[in-house]
Structure formats: C-alpha cells, structure tokens
Enzyme design. Structure first.
Site, short mmCIF file in Angstrom:
data_model
loop_
_atom_site.label_atom_id
_atom_site.label_comp_id
_atom_site.label_asym_id
_atom_site.label_seq_id
_atom_site.Cartn_x
_atom_site.Cartn_y
_atom_site.Cartn_z
N HIS A 1 -7.72 9.60 -1.68
CA HIS A 1 -7.04 9.56 -0.38
C HIS A 1 -7.88 10.19 0.75
CE1 HIS A 1 -2.72 9.35 1.39
NE2 HIS A 1 -3.61 9.10 2.30
N ASP B 1 0.84 -1.19 0.00
CA ASP B 1 0.00 0.00 0.00
C ASP B 1 0.89 1.25 0.00
OD1 ASP B 1 -2.95 1.06 0.88
OD2 ASP B 1 -1.38 2.24 1.86
#
Length: 316
Positions: free
Chosen positions: A118, A50
């Site tokens: 995000h 990630d």
C-alpha cells in the site's frame, strides 16, 4: 464486459479491466450502502474492484461478491478482477503471507487477482487513527517484503503482485531484488498531477500504472474539487457534451494507464464507464497538458510530517 477494454500485466495470466471501482470512502460507508453500490456497479458492467485492508471495505466487497453470485449477476468469481493491499503494519517478511490470508478471509475468496504494497513504509504498531508518532514509522525492508509478496504469488494467494505510491527510486530498489517484477504501480494521477516522469520510467521497466484519485478525490478528507471544477476541463466537457469527470477520466485512459474511480452514486458509476467510444482532440490534449500541476495525496497528510515521511513524499 460492457465494452470495457482490458490490459495485460507482466507475470499475470489474467487481463485486468482498465477501469475499476474503488471502495475507499470517507466517512466509511456502512455495509449495506457499500454492498448495494457494488451490486449496482456489477449490473452496470464493472468487473474490477479495488479494496485494501486499510479501507475496511474488504468484508463489504466479499459479501457483495457472494450476493452477486447468488443473484446470478455473475456466473463465477473468476469473472471479477479483485485488487487488495498490504497495510504498513504488516510490512515485514514473516507477516505478509498471514496478512494476505487475512484479507482473503475478509473477502471470502481463495485468491485475489492483484496484491499491492500500500505504501513504501513500515509501521511497527497497528493504528486506529492518524497521524501517528514518528517512533513507529520505519523504512521498508524492500528485499524482505518483496520476498513475502513473491511467496503470496507462488502460493496462489494472488495472481499478480505490485506496489502503490512508489517513486522511481523505490521501484529501482524493488527491481534490484525481484525474482518476479511488480506488475503495477498504483499512484495518484489526474489532469492536475500528470506523473509524466514516473509514467515514462514505468513504461521502460514494463510496470503498468493504475491511477487513483483520477477525479481529485472530491468530497474526501484528502481530496478537493480541483478537477471537477476546473475551468479548462469544464469548457472541453461543454463543447463535447460530456461531463467534466468524463473528460478527466478519458484523458487518464488516453495516457495508456488504467484507473480506479470511486463513486457509489448509481448514475455517476454509469457515466464513468462512458469514456471508451470517443477521444480527445490534439488541441484538447494540449490544453490539458498545460494545466498547473499539484499533488493532492501525501503520506505526510496521513501519517504526519515526520522526516522519513517527508523524504518519501519528496521522491514521489
């Protein structure tokens, strides 16, 4: 695959390993440290990594993947599941595909497996430091931004699309305009921030949850030791001959979510994978359910306590 279970995601033909290695570090790791750690993680069995534009770790991960292929640790890039994220400064309809392509260039990849928004906010400037002035913080154009995300998937730049730090209210907005629904909502979740309501909502909508900061982000600017030094978790760990971290990670996994854990320590990376061949008892789960709850990560702690930011934090 070192025995790591996988989960199927909506609108994504490739399953995702339920535990991934996070690459956000504070202070930021240098490229050799990060590269070495990622290679060690691949050797230990990690296949899900990630990253995010904002972490500054995309290039480190890209170099590590290229090195892993050279060394024969993996035969193909397809063996890995790579997640990256759209930063707030690019959260406009016409900037999303270019931003995704920029991340792919950093990663030296043709595609990512998962591309996430995000944070549910737009910044009208690139930023070098935080907090920021309120004049550059704007509400997210959900329809336009999600169209851009869908275009990334349709172009083959990503196999799946999703969001991060989205409340039930923000998810409803996305679902109301989406042709392709979000596969994932990546949020802070751990034994002291259990996200029960959000988990139930996402389950009814077919959105999988990935937990970040499952150990409370100890030794970072935004985290603390509230998990690692929790007495209830420590007592369970002692009785089970596990580490406190393993108990916390096992609890997260037993809630039916996936998780991203960050450690560049070789031994802890291995320990964090050793959560799949045992389970917590009903009594242990009950004790954890009753832990006092406190959110660790807020948008206000990053961008500053501005009205829109505080409103978004209140929804989460």
């Amino acid at each position: 695959m070192a025995g790591i279970p996988q989960v199927s995601l909506s609108s994504c033909e490739k399953p995702m390993p339920v535990i991934g290695l996070g690459t956000s570090s504070y202070p930021p790791a240098d490229i050799e440290t990060a590269k070495t750690a990622i290679l060690e993680a691949i050797k230990a069995g990690y296949r899900h990594f990630d990253t995010a534009f904002a972490y500054g770790s995309e290039k480190h991960l890209g170099e590590a993947i290229a090195e892993a292929l050279r060394l024969g640790l993996i035969k193909s890039r397809d063996e890995l599941f790579i997640t990256t994220k759209l930063w707030c400064s690019f959260a406009q309809r016409d900037q999303i595909v270019p931003a995704c392509k920029m991340s792919l260039e950093n990663l030296k990849l043709d595609y990512v497996d998962l591309y996430l928004i995000h944070w549910p906010v737009r910044l009208s400037e690139m930023i070098q430091k935080t907090p920021v002035v309120k004049e550059i913080i704007h509400p997210l154009d959900v329809k336009g931004v999600w169209e851009g995300m869908e275009e990334c998937k349709n172009l083959g730049l990503t196999k799946a699309i999703g969001v991060s730090n989205f409340s039930c209210k923000m998810l409803e907005e996305v679902l109301s305009v989406a042709k392709i629904p979000p596969a994932i909502n990546q949020v802070e979740m751990n034994p002291v921030w259990q996200q029960k309501h959000l988990r139930e909502f996402c389950k009814t909508k077919g959105i999988h949850i990935t937990a970040y900061s499952p150990l409370g982000a100890n030794n970072t600017k935004w985290g603390d030791n509230r998990i690692i030094e929790n007495d209830v978790l420590a007592d369970i760990a002692k009785a089970r001959e596990k580490t406190t971290a393993q108990v916390a990670l096992r609890w997260v996994y037993e809630q039916g979510v996936s998780l991203v854990t960050k450690s560049y320590n070789k031994e802890r990376m291995k320990e964090n994978l050793q959560i799949f061949d045992w389970s917590l008892t009903g009594e242990e789960l009950d004790k954890i359910t009753k832990l006092p709850q406190r959110k660790g990560v807020t948008l206000a702690s990053i961008l500053g306590p501005h009205d829109l930011v505080l409103q978004l934090d209140a929804e989460l």
